[in-house]
Each structure stands twice: as structure tokens, then as C-alpha cells.
Design a protein around this motif. Structure first.
Motif, PDB file in Angstrom:
ATOM      1  N   VAL A  21     -28.029  -6.782  32.209  1.00  0.00           N
ATOM      2  CA  VAL A  21     -26.843  -6.394  31.593  1.00  0.00           C
ATOM      3  C   VAL A  21     -25.681  -7.488  31.434  1.00  0.00           C
ATOM      4  O   VAL A  21     -25.513  -8.067  32.562  1.00  0.00           O
ATOM      5  CB  VAL A  21     -26.121  -4.982  32.193  1.00  0.00           C
ATOM      6  N   TYR A  22     -25.347  -7.818  30.115  1.00  0.00           N
ATOM      7  CA  TYR A  22     -24.590  -9.321  30.088  1.00  0.00           C
ATOM      8  C   TYR A  22     -22.879  -8.603  29.829  1.00  0.00           C
ATOM      9  O   TYR A  22     -22.636  -7.731  28.943  1.00  0.00           O
ATOM     10  CB  TYR A  22     -24.850  -9.882  29.107  1.00  0.00           C
ATOM     11  N   VAL A  79     -31.044   4.667  35.600  1.00  0.00           N
ATOM     12  CA  VAL A  79     -31.949   4.489  34.627  1.00  0.00           C
ATOM     13  C   VAL A  79     -31.852   5.257  33.190  1.00  0.00           C
ATOM     14  O   VAL A  79     -32.389   5.088  32.161  1.00  0.00           O
ATOM     15  CB  VAL A  79     -33.290   4.996  35.072  1.00  0.00           C
ATOM     16  N   ASN A  80     -30.655   5.979  33.250  1.00  0.00           N
ATOM     17  CA  ASN A  80     -30.474   7.045  32.158  1.00  0.00           C
ATOM     18  C   ASN A  80     -29.653   6.209  31.017  1.00  0.00           C
ATOM     19  O   ASN A  80     -29.067   6.943  30.073  1.00  0.00           O
ATOM     20  CB  ASN A  80     -29.789   8.225  32.523  1.00  0.00           C
ATOM     21  N   VAL A  81     -29.077   4.855  31.430  1.00  0.00           N
ATOM     22  CA  VAL A  81     -28.295   4.134  30.467  1.00  0.00           C
ATOM     23  C   VAL A  81     -29.150   3.596  29.314  1.00  0.00           C
ATOM     24  O   VAL A  81     -29.986   2.814  29.921  1.00  0.00           O
ATOM     25  CB  VAL A  81     -27.454   3.132  31.229  1.00  0.00           C
ATOM     26  N   GLU A  82     -29.119   4.190  28.309  1.00  0.00           N
ATOM     27  CA  GLU A  82     -29.979   3.406  27.297  1.00  0.00           C
ATOM     28  C   GLU A  82     -29.628   2.065  26.945  1.00  0.00           C
ATOM     29  O   GLU A  82     -28.451   1.776  26.939  1.00  0.00           O
ATOM     30  CB  GLU A  82     -30.200   4.285  25.989  1.00  0.00           C
ATOM     31  N   PRO A  83     -30.512   1.028  26.339  1.00  0.00           N
ATOM     32  CA  PRO A  83     -29.938  -0.144  25.916  1.00  0.00           C
ATOM     33  C   PRO A  83     -29.360  -0.106  24.578  1.00  0.00           C
ATOM     34  O   PRO A  83     -29.429   0.677  24.063  1.00  0.00           O
ATOM     35  CB  PRO A  83     -31.546  -0.799  25.628  1.00  0.00           C
ATOM     36  N   GLY A  84     -28.440  -0.959  24.771  1.00  0.00           N
ATOM     37  CA  GLY A  84     -27.597  -0.744  23.527  1.00  0.00           C
ATOM     38  C   GLY A  84     -25.975  -1.708  23.984  1.00  0.00           C
ATOM     39  O   GLY A  84     -26.007  -2.346  25.083  1.00  0.00           O
TER      40      GLY A  84
END
Length: 485
Positions: free
Chosen positions: A144-145, A156-161
């Protein structure tokens, strides 16, 4: 009868060759145990069996991959079990430190053990490995940047985006400054006696103490009371909370008005000062149902389906009176990908978050401070919840892999049975066929031998009676004159 072309022998020889070929095939199938030894045996069957064999080999390797992944998770869970034990011990020490039967010396001794345990948590986080791959230092978590924030953690439920929010107000510490600059001359005596209490940390002041001695006592008492004491350039006493947020406050009281005035305050009980929490406004990427929990500059954003994003806003961001924007880029990079299928994209991603003293905020615990034990209990409860959540996720991964191994093994078994029906020879049938062809071969050899003898019978037609001796003569004695001689 014919001599030049022995058709009986030709026909018999043809049958013998055919029988020999069938016998050779039967012997090959019996010796290999396979029904298909060459493409000519069954072209379609060989094509199907080759594909099935590829799948079976892939399934067997995928099963081993899943088992190796399970070993990784067992290693991580074993280390986190020790971290859980450490946190439980730290919480036990916090409860011990929370009671006032302990003096500062006892609390200091407790804090020393707490510091040692915190270092052990960091050691476990850094040194837990599987095949030289670190497991608990964030290596197996997504990247995460973001700028102007730190200590970022996502569930784990945080979707890439991409996720965006505005920080509309920076977090501030509580600050209290004396109205009068009484500490300009540090060598002068204070001339007033009594007690000063800063957030529950009391100190006795003698009238003969110099302002330097008074400041030293106030400084030490303020530190225990989660506050820092400073003297500004004009000589005014200033108190500031050590942490940010509305939960942090400064309350200073004096036993008499004379002592308050000598320190620079107009009242024995000045107004209580608190810090302020940061304020944020969620923008893109976050659902309308998302909620925030802000304590100073520490932010936790939660939503349904287990969505959680936590981070710490940098000190002093944004500048007072301005709004700052924080952009989070949640990537898919970092998670451990397990190949648990025989084909492409049949994978499973495993995430193990970074779990050390920073992400668990163990570095903020200090039981020597006023209410330090109570605050430590709250912080350790949060840390235990986070470790427990990580272990629950690891347990869920393990259960999934167990089922995956079972499914892969079952599929491999069924496909192997199907391959056997295509490739494996029926040994009883092949043995019967072998026996039949063997008998036919022996019979053909016998018949061929007799067929080869048939042309020789024509010699009997060419034979003559030997004159004088009464014996059959051969073809080389047909001349009568020679016979008479």
C-alpha cells in the motif's frame, strides 16, 4: 500340381506372419501392462491419455504445493501463538501496574519487562521464516503506497485499487501556557510552598526552592502525567500533552493561590486543556457505509464485509487551516500466491500482515505514567484483537488448503482410474489372446512345413522302372541304354 509357385506355402506363410505379428503385440502388451504402446494401437486413445497424464501430474504437484503452503501457514501460526502469549503476559503486567499499591519503582521494573517483551515481539516478527522467506514482517502482505501517513495496515477484504480522503483538520496536542513569565530568573527562590498536581502526578514545592529546582520537579511530575514541561524564551512555563487527540488532556492544580501565582497561573485550578482529533472526509474508493474511528492522528476506517484500513497521519499534516489529500494505492503485489491447480490461474493468494511493535502500537505503552496501566490494557486489547484476527485468517487459509488437497487428491485418483481404463491392458484377456496366437503359430509352422514338402511329390511323377534290376530309377537314369549297361 505346380512347382514354380507353391501357393499353399505362400498362403500358409502369410497367415504365419500375421499370427507372429499378433503374438508379438500380445507379448508386448503383457510385458508392458499397457494396451496402448504405440500411436498405431489407438491414436485417439493415446491423445486422450497423454492429456490426462498431464492433468494427473499437475494435480499431484498442485497437491504438494498446497501442502507446502499449509506448512508455511503452520509456521506463521506457531510464531503468532508465541506473540499471543507475549501480549497476554504484557496485559497481565498492565493490570498489575494499574493498581496504586505499586510505587513508581515497581512500575519501572514492570516497564522494563514490558520493554523486553516488546523487543521479543519484534524479534519474532523479523526472524520467522520458511525456506528463507520472512513471514511476519509484511513481506507476504499487499503493498500500500501513500504519502503523509504511516503504519498502514489493511484487512484481507480491502480490494486492490485507489482510495482517496481529505484531512480537513490536523491532530493537535493539548497545550497550556502560564500567563506570567515567572521562570525568567532560574536562580531566584520561589517563595511559596505547597503541592502541584499535573494529571494526577503530584510534587511538593518548598519556599526555598529555586525556580530551576521547581522546574525540575514540575518536569519530572509532568512526564509521569503524560505531559512535557518547557520554559519558553520569555520564561513562561508551558505544558504539552505527549500524544495527540481529545483523549489527551492537561489538568494542573495547586494547593494554594500563592504557589499558583509564583509559577505563573492566576488560579489554583486552571482550565483543563485537551488536544484535538484529526478530521477526515472520505472520497473515492470508500463506500457510503464506511465509518471512521479517530483518536488523535490515529485513524481506523471500517465498512461492512470486514473492510478495515488503519493508518497514522504524520505529525503536523496538513498545515493549520489547510486541507490535505491522501491517496492510497492498494496493489496486488506482495501476497503469497499458491498454485493449487493443474492449470493456469488456478491459484490462491495468502496475506499475512506485518505484526510488530509498530503495527501493534506497543511502543506507545508506558505503565510508569499516570493511568499508564489502564491505557496499556486498552492498547493491548487492540493488539490482541489484531493478532487474533490475523491468526483467524491464517486458520481459514489452512482449512481451505486442507479441502484443496483433498479435492486435488480425489480428482487425481478419479482421473488415474479413467486413464487406467484407456491405457491398461486386460492381462487375462491378453493372456488368452497370447495362448491362442501361440497355438496358431505352432500350427502354421507345422502346415508350412508340409506345404514346403508338396513340390517334392512331383518327383514321383518323373520316376521310371529300372530295367534289369526292377528298382525305381531317378530322373538321372531315364536313358534306357544307360540303364541296360
Amino acid at each position: 500340381m505346380k512347382v514354380n509357385y507353391n501357393m499353399s506355402a505362400v498362403v500358409t506363410n502369410k497367415q504365419l506372419l500375421s499370427t507372429e505379428s499378433k503374438l508379438t503385440g500380445a507379448m508386448e502388451r503383457l510385458s508392458s501392462g499397457l494396451k496402448i504402446n504405440h500411436a498405431k494401437d489407438d491414436a485417439a486413445g493415446m491423445a486422450i491419455s497423454n492429456k490426462m497424464q498431464l492433468q494427473i501430474d499437475g494435480l499431484d504437484q498442485a497437491s504438494r504445493n498446497a501442502s507446502d503452503g499449509n506448512s508455511v501457514l503452520q509456521t506463521a501460526d506457531g510464531s503468532l501463538n508465541e506473540v499471543t502469549s507475549i501480549l497476554q503476559r504484557m496485559r497481565e503486567l498492565s493490570v498489575q501496574a494499574a493498581t496504586d499499591t505499586n510505587s513508581l519503582d515497581e512500575r519501572t521494573a514492570i516497564q522494563e519487562e514490558m520493554n523486553s517483551l516488546r523487543e521479543e515481539v519484534d524479534r519474532v516478527s523479523q526472524n520467522t521464516e520458511f525456506n528463507t522467506k520472512p513471514l511476519l514482517d509484511g513481506t507476504l502482505d499487499v503493498r500500500v503506497y501513500a504519502k503523509n501517513v504511516s503504519r498502514i495496515s489493511t484487512s484481507v477484504n480491502v480490494e486492490p485499487g485507489d482510495y482517496t480522503l481529505d484531512v480537513t483538520q490536523q491532530a493537535e496536542k493539548g497545550t497550556m501556557t502560564a500567563g506570567n513569565a515567572m521562570f525568567a530568573d532560574m536562580t531566584a527562590t520561589i517563595g511559596a510552598a505547597g503541592a502541584i498536581n499535573i494529571n494526577g502526578s503530584a510534587v511538593e514545592i518548598s519556599a526555598t526552592d529555586t525556580y530551576e529546582q521547581v522546574y525540575e520537579k514540575i518536569r519530572d511530575a509532568a512526564e509521569i502525567g503524560n505531559t512535557s514541561a518547557e520554559i519558553d524564551a520569555d520564561g513562561a512555563l508551558s505544558l504539552t500533552t505527549l500524544k495527540y487527540g481529545s483523549s489527551q488532556q492537561i489538568e494542573i492544580t495547586f494547593t494554594n493561590a500563592a504557589l499558583a501565582a509564583a509559577v505563573g497561573f492566576d488560579s489554583e485550578t486552571p482550565a483543563v486543556v485537551k488536544g484535538t482529533d484529526a478530521e477526515i472526509d472520505l472520497k473515492t474508493g470508500f463506500a457510503d457505509s464506511a465509518t471512521t474511528d479517530i483518536d488523535g492522528n490515529r485513524v481506523v476506517i471500517t465498512d461492512k464485509s470486514g473492510f478495515e484500513m488503519a493508518f497514522l497521519i504524520d505529525e503536523g499534516y496538513p498545515a493549520a487551516g489547510t486541507t490535505g489529500t491522501v491517496d492510497f494505492e492498494v496493489t496486488e503485489m506482495g501476497a503469497m500466491t499458491l498454485q493449487i491447480g493443474a492449470n493456469r490461474y488456478q491459484t490462491m493468494d495468502v496475506r499475512i500482515p506485518k505484526l510488530d511493535s509498530d503495527t501493534l502500537y506497543l511502543d506507545t505503552i508506558d505503565v510508569t505514567k499516570v493511568k499508564g496501566g489502564d491505557n496499556a490494557i486498552i492498547e493491548l486489547d487492540k493488539a490482541l484483537d489484531k493478532v487474533t484476527s490475523a491468526r483467524a485468517a491464517i486458520g481459514a487459509y489452512q482449512n481451505r488448503l486442507d479441502y484443496a488437497v483433498g479435492s486435488l487428491d480425489e480428482t487425481s485418483e478419479n482421473m488415474t482410474a479413467a486413464l487406467s481404463r484407456i491405457q491398461d491392458a486386460d492381462m487375462a484377456e491378453e493372456m488368452s489372446n497370447y495362448t491362442q496366437q501361440n497355438v496358431l503359430q505352432q500350427a502354421a509352422i507345422s502346415v508350412l512345413s508340409q506345404a514346403n514338402d508338396m513340390p517334392q511329390q512331383t518327383l514321383q511323377l518323373l520316376g521310371r522302372k529300372c530295367y534289369g534290376c526292377g528298382k525305381e530309377a531317378g530322373i538321372y537314369k531315364t536313358d534306357q541304354s544307360e540303364q541296360q549297361k
